[in-house]
Scaffold this motif. Structure first.
Motif, PDB file in Angstrom:
ATOM      1  N   UNK A 113       1.188   4.485   9.377  1.00  0.00           N
ATOM      2  CA  UNK A 113       0.545   5.447   8.489  1.00  0.00           C
ATOM      3  C   UNK A 113       0.936   6.897   8.780  1.00  0.00           C
ATOM      4  N   UNK A 114       1.869   7.126   9.699  1.00  0.00           N
ATOM      5  CA  UNK A 114       2.176   8.494  10.120  1.00  0.00           C
ATOM      6  C   UNK A 114       2.593   9.382   8.955  1.00  0.00           C
ATOM      7  N   UNK A 115       3.305   8.841   7.998  1.00  0.00           N
ATOM      8  CA  UNK A 115       3.805   9.630   6.874  1.00  0.00           C
ATOM      9  C   UNK A 115       2.974   9.451   5.595  1.00  0.00           C
ATOM     10  N   UNK A 116       1.804   8.845   5.719  1.00  0.00           N
ATOM     11  CA  UNK A 116       0.966   8.575   4.548  1.00  0.00           C
ATOM     12  C   UNK A 116      -0.249   9.494   4.547  1.00  0.00           C
ATOM     13  N   UNK A 117      -0.334  10.466   3.639  1.00  0.00           N
ATOM     14  CA  UNK A 117      -1.519  11.335   3.575  1.00  0.00           C
ATOM     15  C   UNK A 117      -2.783  10.534   3.259  1.00  0.00           C
ATOM     16  N   UNK A 118      -3.933  11.099   3.610  1.00  0.00           N
ATOM     17  CA  UNK A 118      -5.192  10.385   3.410  1.00  0.00           C
ATOM     18  C   UNK A 118      -5.511  10.174   1.938  1.00  0.00           C
ATOM     19  N   UNK A 119      -4.972  11.042   1.067  1.00  0.00           N
ATOM     20  CA  UNK A 119      -5.266  10.891  -0.356  1.00  0.00           C
ATOM     21  C   UNK A 119      -4.215  10.059  -1.086  1.00  0.00           C
ATOM     22  N   UNK A 120      -3.355   9.384  -0.326  1.00  0.00           N
ATOM     23  CA  UNK A 120      -2.281   8.586  -0.917  1.00  0.00           C
ATOM     24  C   UNK A 120      -2.580   7.099  -0.828  1.00  0.00           C
ATOM     25  N   UNK A 121      -2.140   6.379  -1.843  1.00  0.00           N
ATOM     26  CA  UNK A 121      -2.007   4.929  -1.744  1.00  0.00           C
ATOM     27  C   UNK A 121      -0.574   4.649  -1.311  1.00  0.00           C
ATOM     28  N   UNK A 122      -0.344   3.497  -0.733  1.00  0.00           N
ATOM     29  CA  UNK A 122       1.011   3.189  -0.273  1.00  0.00           C
ATOM     30  C   UNK A 122       1.261   1.694  -0.343  1.00  0.00           C
ATOM     31  N   UNK A 123       2.517   1.365  -0.596  1.00  0.00           N
ATOM     32  CA  UNK A 123       2.956  -0.013  -0.448  1.00  0.00           C
ATOM     33  C   UNK A 123       4.060  -0.030   0.592  1.00  0.00           C
ATOM     34  N   UNK A 124       3.964  -0.975   1.500  1.00  0.00           N
ATOM     35  CA  UNK A 124       4.970  -1.189   2.522  1.00  0.00           C
ATOM     36  C   UNK A 124       5.701  -2.492   2.179  1.00  0.00           C
ATOM     37  N   UNK A 125       6.694  -2.420   1.287  1.00  0.00           N
ATOM     38  CA  UNK A 125       7.409  -3.640   0.925  1.00  0.00           C
ATOM     39  C   UNK A 125       8.253  -4.135   2.090  1.00  0.00           C
ATOM     40  N   UNK A 126       8.484  -5.416   2.117  1.00  0.00           N
ATOM     41  CA  UNK A 126       9.398  -6.019   3.096  1.00  0.00           C
ATOM     42  C   UNK A 126      10.547  -6.636   2.309  1.00  0.00           C
ATOM     43  N   UNK A 127      11.761  -6.260   2.654  1.00  0.00           N
ATOM     44  CA  UNK A 127      12.924  -6.711   1.899  1.00  0.00           C
ATOM     45  C   UNK A 127      13.058  -8.227   1.949  1.00  0.00           C
TER      46      UNK A 127
END
Length: 328
Positions: A113-127
């Motif tokens: 989560x180091x590069x994910x702001x608190x107001x962001x949603x995120x997807x961590x896809x795996x190739x």
């Protein structure tokens, strides 16, 4: 930190000079590989085809991590296979931005989560094919087999499929959290496939590419390395026609078509992704913020401080891109 760093001391046991005789000045002069005729049309056709695929995301499990709702989800890839990823929802919905955060060639076994702001949603896809969530699914797991899978046919080459899968991962993110502007983060393998995918998806407002791979194949194929590039180099030496296939998947050719601000964190010394390839990608960006790292894919004195500064710089770049996109 002094430049150039004392590589002879830092990497006294290194097999070879992973600066490849370059300085920052010579690296900044490396030109991207010109795109072949039909490059834009081919990638736009792949983008159009991906838009016909329903990502059809499904939530498989959910837990709380560092105050955020984190789910393992499943979504479609461009050829209909089902791929798994992590979805992160913001501390206080609704999300203001969505981050698509890819990974290196080792795959991913946890979110970062180091590069994910608190107001962001995120997807961590795996190739496709890579651990842990998608081991052997849609492509071989072993790196030396993975990087060559389908190279005989551009429509089937794994690097292109992985880049195109990123569009479906973004579809899955917006289907689950709502329509938001997107920002891309990718390191090494993820930096390269992100550069391939980014120009053709108008939902993105910016990107950070960290020691990006798959850039400037004229340079990559000319030098020894310890990463996937060495497998490709051996293959092209034995099958010279494969050089032509790679022209469709050169991250330095693709990134020149991106019209959003891009931050590239490129290393001066890197035995796995040769710096000339990284800087070939950086030098292609129309709106470039360049962060120069002393080394990549290596431990060295002060590395934690360099990484922390890079993370701060990347988050600031995201914030500026979001402000610019939101401005009237």
């Amino acid at each position: 930190m002094t430049f150039p760093p004392p590589y002879d001391t830092w990497f006294a046991d290194a097999e070879f000079d992973a600066a490849y005789g370059h300085t920052l000045a010579t690296l900044r002069e490396i030109a991207p590989v010109p795109a072949p005729d039909g490059f834009t049309a081919r990638w736009q056709a792949w983008r159009a085809q991906a838009k016909t695929v329903d990502a059809a995301p499904a939530v498989l499990s959910t837990e709380s991590i560092h105050g955020r709702r984190v789910s393992i989800i499943e979504h479609a890839g461009v050829d209909g296979i089902r791929l798994r990823a992590w979805l992160v929802e913001p501390v206080s919905p609704p999300a203001q931005v969505g981050v698509v955060h890819s990974h290196g060639y080792g795959g991913r076994d946890a979110i970062d989560l180091a590069r994910i702001p608190e107001d962001a949603a995120a997807i961590f896809p795996v190739a496709r094919g890579l651990p842990t969530l998608n081991t052997g699914i849609g492509a071989p797991e072993i790196q030396a087999e993975h990087v060559l899978a389908g190279i005989e046919n551009p429509d089937d080459y794994v690097l292109g499929l992985c880049a195109r899968d990123l569009w479906l991962a973004a579809d899955a993110l917006t289907a689950l959290v709502g329509r938001v502007p997107l920002y891309y983060v990718g390191e090494s393998f993820g930096g390269g496939i992100g550069a391939l995918a980014l120009p053709w998806d108008d939902r993105y407002i910016g990107a950070t590419l960290i020691v990006p791979s798959f850039g400037q194949y004229d340079e990559r194929l000319a030098v020894h390395c310890l990463g996937s590039g060495e497998t490709v180099r051996d293959h092209v030496a034995a099958h010279p026609d494969a050089r032509e296939a790679l022209r469709w998947f050169d991250a330095s050719s693709a990134l020149g078509f991106a019209r959003v601000p891009v931050r590239v964190e490129a290393a001066l010394w890197d035995p796995y992704v040769p710096p000339p390839g990284q800087f070939g990608v950086a030098n292609a960006a129309r709106m470039l913020e360049l962060a120069v790292l002393p080394a990549g894919h290596a431990d060295y004195p002060g590395a934690d401080e360099v990484t922390a500064e890079a993370v701060r710089g990347g988050r600031a770049h995201l914030a500026r891109a979001l402000r610019a996109a939101s401005a009237p």
